[in-house]
Design an enzyme around this catalytic site. Sequence first.
Site, short mmCIF file in Angstrom:
data_model
loop_
_atom_site.label_atom_id
_atom_site.label_comp_id
_atom_site.label_asym_id
_atom_site.label_seq_id
_atom_site.Cartn_x
_atom_site.Cartn_y
_atom_site.Cartn_z
N LYS A 17 -52.11 13.71 -29.50
CA LYS A 17 -51.78 13.55 -30.92
C LYS A 17 -51.12 12.19 -31.13
CE LYS A 17 -52.92 17.89 -31.61
NZ LYS A 17 -54.23 18.21 -32.11
N SER A 70 -59.75 17.15 -32.89
CA SER A 70 -58.53 16.90 -33.65
C SER A 70 -58.14 15.43 -33.71
CB SER A 70 -57.36 17.72 -33.09
OG SER A 70 -56.94 17.19 -31.85
#
Length: 194
Positions: free
Chosen positions: A99, A63
């Site tokens: 993230k 990701s």
Amino acid sequence: MRKEKQTALPTVEQLEKALSQARYRRDYSRVLRSTVFTLISVAAVAILVAMLFMPVLQIYGSSMTPCMEDGDIVVTLKSGEFQRGEVISFYYNNKILVKRVIAFPGEWVNLDEEGNVYVNDQPVAEPYLQEKAVGDVNIELPYQVPDGKLFVMGDHRATSADSRNTAVGCVSEEQIVGRVLLRVWPFESFGWIE
């Protein structure tokens, strides 16, 4: 008649040699104990610092590609102040996710059909992306970031589960582990995370 055994007394050289050996064993034992104590103390302090201030994490998944790859090992710094675009780590369902910070409390986030991100109707410069994608979005856009939370997104937008989906949602202050600073493995990729 009985012969009596005579015991020979040690010479001065023999006594000095025995004394020297005893001193050497005593000094060696002291140095060994001191070294072991120092190593244990340093290891304990290093573990304490790593757990409290600079956790070390291993990246799983894709990701955050190309910024971070599966298997990378990174160091984080516990801090409470973050900038837009910084990479953070946070707890989510007994895992730690990594993230990028996109928006802060009270800001409005929007995405267009090409995957461009807007915060308060201003385009966000994202030089770290290889390709843009809308990804898995199930929130109503434009979306206002709740108080005490951060809106985060992965760099590989097509596959990242992040604040665009209610499964992950926005990240609260209590969930945050820290800011990802440095990649330490693989060694050929050693360097600061941007």
